[in-house]
Scaffold this motif. Structure first.
Motif, PDB file in Angstrom:
ATOM      1  N   ASN A   1      39.543  47.663  51.819  1.00 52.17           N
ATOM      2  CA  ASN A   1      40.694  47.686  52.620  1.00 52.17           C
ATOM      3  C   ASN A   1      41.906  46.099  51.640  1.00 52.17           C
ATOM      4  OD1 ASN A   1      41.273  50.272  53.585  1.00 52.17           O
ATOM      5  ND2 ASN A   1      40.011  49.741  54.936  1.00 52.17           N
ATOM      6  N   LEU A   2      41.191  45.526  51.561  1.00 49.49           N
ATOM      7  CA  LEU A   2      41.533  43.791  51.594  1.00 49.49           C
ATOM      8  C   LEU A   2      41.867  44.278  50.147  1.00 49.49           C
ATOM      9  CD1 LEU A   2      39.392  41.836  53.751  1.00 49.49           C
ATOM     10  CD2 LEU A   2      41.567  42.503  54.624  1.00 49.49           C
ATOM     11  N   VAL A   3      41.584  44.832  48.927  1.00 53.17           N
ATOM     12  CA  VAL A   3      41.243  44.961  47.524  1.00 53.17           C
ATOM     13  C   VAL A   3      42.529  45.536  46.930  1.00 53.17           C
ATOM     14  CG1 VAL A   3      41.252  45.794  45.445  1.00 53.17           C
ATOM     15  CG2 VAL A   3      39.508  43.992  46.711  1.00 53.17           C
ATOM     16  N   GLN A   4      42.286  46.664  48.337  1.00 54.57           N
ATOM     17  CA  GLN A   4      43.361  47.903  47.899  1.00 54.57           C
ATOM     18  C   GLN A   4      45.560  47.026  48.072  1.00 54.57           C
ATOM     19  OE1 GLN A   4      41.879  50.330  45.789  1.00 54.57           O
ATOM     20  NE2 GLN A   4      43.704  51.824  46.658  1.00 54.57           N
ATOM     21  N   ALA A   5      44.851  46.460  49.415  1.00 54.30           N
ATOM     22  CA  ALA A   5      45.869  45.341  50.250  1.00 54.30           C
ATOM     23  C   ALA A   5      47.269  44.793  48.764  1.00 54.30           C
ATOM     24  CB  ALA A   5      45.622  44.891  51.419  1.00 54.30           C
ATOM     25  N   ALA A   6      46.083  44.159  48.286  1.00 53.24           N
ATOM     26  CA  ALA A   6      46.582  42.776  47.416  1.00 53.24           C
ATOM     27  C   ALA A   6      47.140  43.719  46.476  1.00 53.24           C
ATOM     28  CB  ALA A   6      45.450  41.950  46.680  1.00 53.24           C
ATOM     29  N   LYS A   7      46.822  44.619  46.032  1.00 52.69           N
ATOM     30  CA  LYS A   7      47.811  45.515  44.792  1.00 52.69           C
ATOM     31  C   LYS A   7      49.635  45.723  45.263  1.00 52.69           C
ATOM     32  CE  LYS A   7      43.768  48.261  43.564  1.00 52.69           C
ATOM     33  NZ  LYS A   7      43.303  49.209  43.037  1.00 52.69           N
TER      34      LYS A   7
END
Length: 317
Positions: free
Chosen positions: A62-68
């Motif tokens: 989720n945190l990786v997706q958030a960075a996008k």
């Protein structure tokens, strides 16, 4: 600031009233929310009890997706989700744990200079409002004070714990909700049970545990003289509101009949936001008598102001 918004599983189901009122309040406070694309369950209750690495992987994705999204940070209404996302980032500062988590993901998480994971910080929506917007801004935006009601604030056990991970408010005597409710005109009563666990995680395997723990919290709220309980957690809300009759029976108490609000519902009410965003119809314990009391106090204040104005006009003429 631009916020990557993680609604969490309950936000699209059992706590839809929290979701709609949160979005409405954030919009009224000019907070720029961008929902994370293709988010997944953070595994806050079941996963971490089985494997810290699995739980970390669910949150890390989720945190990786958030960075996008290009956001400055991640925010979520749910303290359990907030705690799990924060915990995953905290644990993944250790390269060995990062490697374990990365082995469960399609691609490794970005690394920082120390070999830990380079992931966005997570905050609860409450924390973002208090620290980035401010209680004074809430008071300035208020249109309809919550006059004449006595409430206790219930934080639950995750919003400010563990201290080194949560990094928010006082772990034993938090005041963020208190300050918001006071700014809205409510009378916030002292409450010794504001961080006691309601037993939400045991709601499925053994209803007697949350029933007993929630009963103690509600009993203490009644004894304090509260007319309502205000919380920020979907799991706590379910125990205290939806299961209130069950809690009374299990704990051996008479029916409490205490309305339990999400703090965002009361902010939205004080802001005069549309009813469909507040969703008071979703509450299990009927809040109408208390809402009528607020309306009556408000009307009395308006009439008193008109009387003063007429009196002043008469004197002036």
């Amino acid at each position: 600031m631009k916020y990557a918004y993680y609604p969490g599983c309950s936000g699209h189901g059992s706590s839809v009233e929290y979701e709609t009122s949160t979005r409405a309040v954030c919009n009224a406070l000019n907070m720029d929310l961008v929902e994370i694309d293709d988010w997944n369950c953070c595994g806050s209750t079941p996963a971490h009890s089985i494997s810290h690495e699995l739980s970390g992987a669910l949150s890390a994705r989720n945190l990786v997706q958030a960075a996008k999204t290009g956001a400055d940070c991640v925010i979520t209404p749910c303290p359990s989700c907030s705690s799990n996302l924060k915990m995953a980032r905290w644990r993944m500062q250790k390269p060995a744990f990062k490697d374990e988590v990365d082995s469960l993901l399609d691609a490794p998480t970005p690394a920082n200079a120390e070999g830990g994971a380079d992931l966005l910080h997570t905050y609860s929506v409450l924390q973002a409002i208090v620290e980035n917007v401010g209680v004074d801004a809430i008071a300035r935006r208020m249109s309809y004070p919550l006059e004449g009601i006595k409430v206790v604030t219930y934080y639950g056990c995750l919003l400010s714990r563990p201290v080194e991970v949560a990094d928010f408010d006082d772990p034993n005597d938090p005041v963020s909700l208190d300050n918001i409710l006071k700014a809205l005109g409510a009378e916030v009563l002292p409450f010794a049970f504001k961080t006691e666990c309601c037993g939400a995680a045991m709601g499925i395997p053994d209803v007697n545990i949350p029933g007993s723990l929630s009963g103690r919290i509600l009993e203490a709220a009644k004894a304090a003289g509260a007319e309502a309980v205000v919380t920020a957690c979907p799991l706590c809300h379910m125990n205290l509101d939806l299961r209130q009759r069950q809690a009374a029976r299990i704990s051996g108490n008479a029916p409490f009949e205490l309305p339990v609000f999400y703090y965002t519902q009361l902010i939205a009410l004080a802001f005069g936001l549309p009813e469909e965003s507040i969703r008071l119809d979703k509450l299990a314990v009927n809040p109408k008598p208390l809402l009528d009391k607020i309306a009556a106090r408000r009307e009395a204040r308006v009439q008193a102001s008109l009387a003063e104005a007429r009196k002043a006009a008469g004197v002036a003429s």
